[in-house]
Design an enzyme around this catalytic site. Sequence first.
Site, PDB file in Angstrom:
ATOM      1  CB  SER A  65      -0.704  -0.163   1.016  1.00  0.00           C
ATOM      2  OG  SER A  65      -0.484  -0.317   1.962  1.00  0.00           O
ATOM      3  CE  LYS A  85      -8.029   0.560   0.376  1.00  0.00           C
ATOM      4  NZ  LYS A  85      -7.773   1.969   1.110  1.00  0.00           N
ATOM      5  CG  HIS A 121      -3.926  -1.228  -2.570  1.00  0.00           C
ATOM      6  ND1 HIS A 121      -4.301  -0.093  -2.659  1.00  0.00           N
ATOM      7  CD2 HIS A 121      -3.716  -1.239  -1.009  1.00  0.00           C
ATOM      8  CE1 HIS A 121      -4.825   0.443  -1.387  1.00  0.00           C
ATOM      9  NE2 HIS A 121      -3.997  -0.011  -0.073  1.00  0.00           N
TER      10      HIS A 121
END
Length: 279
Positions: free
Chosen positions: A66, A133, A94
């Site tokens: 991250s 996300k 992610h």
Amino acid sequence: ILSALAHKGDQVFSDELNHASIIDGCRLSRAQTFVYSHKNLEHLETLLRDSTGPGRRILVSDAVFSMDGDIADLPDLSKLAEKYDCLLIVDEAHATGVLGKTGRGIREHFKDYGFIPKDKHRLIDLEMGTLSKALGSFGGFVACDSTTRDYLMNKSRSFIFSTALPPSAAAAAIASLQIIRQMPETCERLRSNLRTLENAFKANGLGCNRIDTPIIPILFGDELNAMRVSHLLMEKGFFVPAIRPPSVPPGTSRLRVTVTAAHAEDEIVRLAESLAAVM
């Protein structure tokens, strides 16, 4: 997941740059935790080889880290997990909607590049991810076999004793998944924007390596300098947050540039020009 699957007497092996949620999960599990140097698989194998005990072994890693934006070495992690009889857990927070030609994450990414045979399916035992996300909602998911799913639903305290997702959030996440499935050009546009940023950085004298993920750190070390540049960029219309301790270790403060498929090419070029002007 970790507090449900690992207990006292078990062993967890965790990358030193794993997200804070993984670190806290290791602590909550009360298992013995071994931290290996970032993506250093020789160090990891030494820890695996030298550790002893009758309990379960779990190997856990982010897919995309991250704060640095680099990608875990899934093929070799999978080989080590198989060799040393570890349960492999990968956090796709992610990577979902980002890695791979159709946004399916780290497994598809390595298959696209030919590092994993197309017919090899068992690489990861549990994949977890967030809906907050690329999917633009909140909450999370675990992808696993049905037995593990039933176990987690009955043993994960933080799942059992938390509020369920509002229907609107679940519906938003489902809609986002449908967009990823039906519009693979979104992922292609993201990759094109990454190449645009890479070229713009080079054209403006901002040295950078190949950019493979939307998380691009620009290291300053000094947190006041990172905050100063972030503020100057905000004045020019760019929100590039400064990341400082405790999110990163002292002396590694940085800006974290994040590119999306929605950015226009001229916006990306102007960011690089503005960044070069205020550095």
